[in-house]
Scaffold this motif. Sequence first.
Motif, short mmCIF file in Angstrom:
data_model
loop_
_atom_site.label_atom_id
_atom_site.label_comp_id
_atom_site.label_asym_id
_atom_site.label_seq_id
_atom_site.Cartn_x
_atom_site.Cartn_y
_atom_site.Cartn_z
N HIS A 181 2.00 7.62 -6.42
CA HIS A 181 2.40 8.86 -7.08
C HIS A 181 3.49 9.60 -6.32
O HIS A 181 3.90 10.67 -6.72
CB HIS A 181 1.18 9.75 -7.27
CG HIS A 181 0.50 10.06 -5.97
ND1 HIS A 181 -0.13 9.09 -5.22
CD2 HIS A 181 0.36 11.20 -5.29
CE1 HIS A 181 -0.63 9.64 -4.13
NE2 HIS A 181 -0.35 10.93 -4.14
N MET A 182 3.92 9.05 -5.18
CA MET A 182 4.93 9.75 -4.39
C MET A 182 6.27 9.01 -4.46
O MET A 182 6.30 7.80 -4.60
CB MET A 182 4.49 9.80 -2.91
CG MET A 182 3.26 10.62 -2.65
SD MET A 182 3.01 10.71 -0.87
CE MET A 182 1.32 11.27 -0.80
N TYR A 197 2.08 4.81 -1.60
CA TYR A 197 1.38 5.81 -2.40
C TYR A 197 2.07 5.86 -3.76
O TYR A 197 3.22 6.29 -3.86
CB TYR A 197 1.43 7.17 -1.71
CG TYR A 197 1.04 7.12 -0.24
CD1 TYR A 197 -0.18 6.56 0.14
CD2 TYR A 197 1.88 7.60 0.74
CE1 TYR A 197 -0.55 6.50 1.47
CE2 TYR A 197 1.51 7.55 2.08
CZ TYR A 197 0.30 7.00 2.44
OH TYR A 197 -0.06 6.94 3.76
N THR A 252 -7.87 15.13 3.39
CA THR A 252 -6.48 14.91 2.98
C THR A 252 -6.37 13.67 2.10
O THR A 252 -5.63 13.66 1.12
CB THR A 252 -5.59 14.74 4.22
OG1 THR A 252 -5.90 15.78 5.14
CG2 THR A 252 -4.13 14.80 3.84
N PHE A 302 5.26 11.22 4.52
CA PHE A 302 3.86 11.67 4.50
C PHE A 302 3.29 11.84 5.91
O PHE A 302 2.76 12.90 6.25
CB PHE A 302 3.03 10.69 3.69
CG PHE A 302 1.62 11.13 3.45
CD1 PHE A 302 1.35 12.24 2.67
CD2 PHE A 302 0.54 10.44 4.00
CE1 PHE A 302 0.05 12.64 2.43
CE2 PHE A 302 -0.76 10.84 3.77
CZ PHE A 302 -1.00 11.94 2.99
N PRO A 347 -4.43 12.86 -7.11
CA PRO A 347 -3.32 12.58 -8.02
C PRO A 347 -3.47 11.25 -8.75
O PRO A 347 -3.12 11.14 -9.93
CB PRO A 347 -2.10 12.53 -7.09
CG PRO A 347 -2.51 13.25 -5.86
CD PRO A 347 -3.97 13.07 -5.74
N LEU A 348 -4.05 10.26 -8.07
CA LEU A 348 -4.21 8.97 -8.72
C LEU A 348 -5.32 9.01 -9.77
O LEU A 348 -5.35 8.20 -10.68
CB LEU A 348 -4.54 7.89 -7.68
CG LEU A 348 -3.46 7.61 -6.65
CD1 LEU A 348 -3.91 6.52 -5.69
CD2 LEU A 348 -2.18 7.19 -7.35
N ALA A 372 0.82 -1.22 0.00
CA ALA A 372 0.00 0.00 0.00
C ALA A 372 0.84 1.26 0.00
O ALA A 372 0.58 2.21 0.73
CB ALA A 372 -0.96 0.00 1.20
N ARG A 395 -4.80 14.62 -1.31
CA ARG A 395 -3.38 14.28 -1.44
C ARG A 395 -3.14 12.89 -2.02
O ARG A 395 -2.08 12.63 -2.57
CB ARG A 395 -2.70 14.37 -0.07
CG ARG A 395 -2.83 15.73 0.59
CD ARG A 395 -1.75 16.69 0.17
NE ARG A 395 -0.42 16.25 0.54
CZ ARG A 395 0.15 16.51 1.71
NH1 ARG A 395 -0.50 17.19 2.61
NH2 ARG A 395 1.37 16.10 1.94
N ILE A 396 -4.10 11.99 -1.85
CA ILE A 396 -3.89 10.62 -2.31
C ILE A 396 -4.75 10.32 -3.55
O ILE A 396 -4.24 9.91 -4.59
CB ILE A 396 -4.23 9.59 -1.21
CG1 ILE A 396 -3.48 9.94 0.08
CG2 ILE A 396 -3.92 8.19 -1.68
CD1 ILE A 396 -2.00 9.70 0.03
N ILE A 416 -4.42 1.50 0.40
CA ILE A 416 -3.72 2.78 0.26
C ILE A 416 -4.41 3.84 1.11
O ILE A 416 -3.77 4.61 1.83
CB ILE A 416 -3.67 3.21 -1.22
CG1 ILE A 416 -2.76 2.25 -1.98
CG2 ILE A 416 -3.18 4.64 -1.36
CD1 ILE A 416 -2.52 2.64 -3.41
#
Lengths: 369, 270
Positions: A89-90, A87, B173, A98, B181-182, A85, B177-178, B160
């Motif tokens: 895109h990071m 992220y 958030t 984070f 973007p996805l 899990a 933030r998660i 996630i």
Amino acid sequence: MAQVRLEGVAKRFGPVSALADITETMADGELTVILGPSGCGKSTLLRVIAGLDEATAGRIFIGDRDVTDLPPAKRDIAMVFQSYALYPHMTVFDNMAFGLKLAGRSRAAVRAKVEEAAKLLRIDGLLDRKPRALSGGQRQRVAMGRALVREPQVFLFDEPLSNLDAALRVEMRFEIAALQKQLGATMVYVTHDQVEAMTLADRILVMRDGRVEQSGAPLDIYRRPVNRFVAGFLGTPGMNFIDGRIVDRGENGLGIALGDGGWIDLPLAAETRLAGEVIQVGGRPEDLMVEKERDDGKHGGVRLSAEVLLVERLGAETHLHLSVAGGRRIIARVGGETSLRQGETVRVSASVDVLHLFDVSGDRIAPVG
Amino acid sequence: MRPGLWLAVGLILLFSLFPFYWAIVSSLETGTALFDADLLPSGATLRNYGEIFAAQPFGRNILNSLLVAGGTVALALTLAVGAAYALGRVAFRGRGLLLMVILAVSMFPQVAVLSGLFELIAALGLYNSLWALIFSYMIFTLPFSVWVLTVFMRDLPREIEEAAIIDGAGSFTVVTRIFLPLMAPALASTGLLAFLVAWNEFLFALTFTLSDKVRTVPVAIALISGQSQYEIPWGHMMAASVTVTLPLILLVLLFQRRIVSGLTAGAVKG
Ligand SMILES: Nc1ncnc2c1ncn2[C@@H]1O[C@H](COP(=O)(O)OP(=O)(O)OP(=O)(O)O)[C@@H](O)[C@H]1O
Ligand SMILES: [Mg+2]
């Protein structure tokens, strides 16, 4: 670091009861493994501790705090998921940073923490990569790093190694063990891999159908399983079971008549009240001795003849698949090599004190004193 | 098979692109040359293009269209992302029914809601303003935006989100933030579709606006008038059409890959 204490924790999903009345303590600084077959509620237990699922009943304590009604972020835990899990895109750095950033730590502090953890996990060269550019083992490390930087009271792992190949699994297992000792961290580790459980755990909880069947040190559980389920679940190849009945021979003490002509002498101290009871005898493959049948009249305490069905030569050890009279199959494991061959008739024996006896409901019975 | 395929492709291309080609040709001609059926413009000139900006507030109309379409996209995506999070990630009673109702909204024909919507807009004091259009365009853009984003959001891995929750992220958030973007591909494709719908819409734009100052491009083009009431100024109309179509084509080409991947990502996984 802190202990985790569960008091009467239960969890229902509608009509399904996933956890039933669990009262356990996972000690400070120890690695506790939750072991059990698929669907027994291991993940649910971990998620209830994490606060991702709400307990239907019972209380959860971390250290001295009652965290039952706190959200996950306030419980001071970190979790490593089976799928990692991360992220997507990071970058690796941002993945690890984070939580710290959300907690409002200063940039310098975040950087220092992340770099320290990255160094410890040997991913400090990967901080600018995105997860998709990492191998499975590297992703696993990043997931651990994300947990590490939070410096939690308790680490929770849900089958963290199950997506890795066998060699990498052994390596990561070793590293988790080393890390745990180094940090003195309290860890709760879910797996259905008993090798992982035996090698990593200070303490194992064996679960079935939402209940803890037995808890204790790995070898204690291995040597003294409280019931047939636990006995059969630990060990590969698994424990052999043969049906039998306890018979009282008066002066000569008790013995077990095995369903198919075999016989086991019980020590004289055995309790006579057990006479007549229908039982199952369990013996681990490595505790069985197999010899060519000799007609010299000496059989020691255990008398059981069998036919060799298959000889599996693994080099360091050999697995003998045997058919005892009556057709039941058992497996014996002997060190090194053997001259026994398929089709031969052999005699199986064992020292009585390493055998396990279970009553009809599957509970362990102690025949001796 | 091969030649047949190419023939079919050629026919489709001809069928769909010829009107546009014809518009370009016509936009470059003036006077009676317009009515000669030439495939190539005779005496090509850009005069029509100059005149639509000089004789009409066409620049203003384009700006209006940009504001309306941009505002529609921004508002629709903002609302849809919030709705999609609730519908895709939060378990509550009646979720399926709500999704169906949202879909049903997009099935009413435009004329059926026209008079009711007119009353509403008048009552809100939005008549003859760009807000009237942005508001009414939610009818078309919200349902499909919510659907596409809900399907997409539902398929994002739960772990996630949970990792972020453990890291201390609240719902807001997590979304910003998660998830956002996805969801970039899904946002790009739904946003672009919403933009196209708003850019091309005619009936509401005609009904809810009165003055040239707030008119959008489709209405402005339809209302371009000639010297006399007997003359339809084809040259100007074609020039205006080409002017407002070219940016759209560029936009679609620019986002082409995202649109396709966004729509299929939602569709295949759903
Ligand atoms: N969200 C849910 N809704 C309904 N039932 C659930 C839910 N989550 C888990 N369960 C049920 O609870 C029981 C325990 O599930 P859990 O995921 O804890 O098993 P597990 O021991 O982790 O299994 P595995 O080894 O396969 O991961 C199962 O019977 C499962 O079907
Ligand atoms: Mg699980």
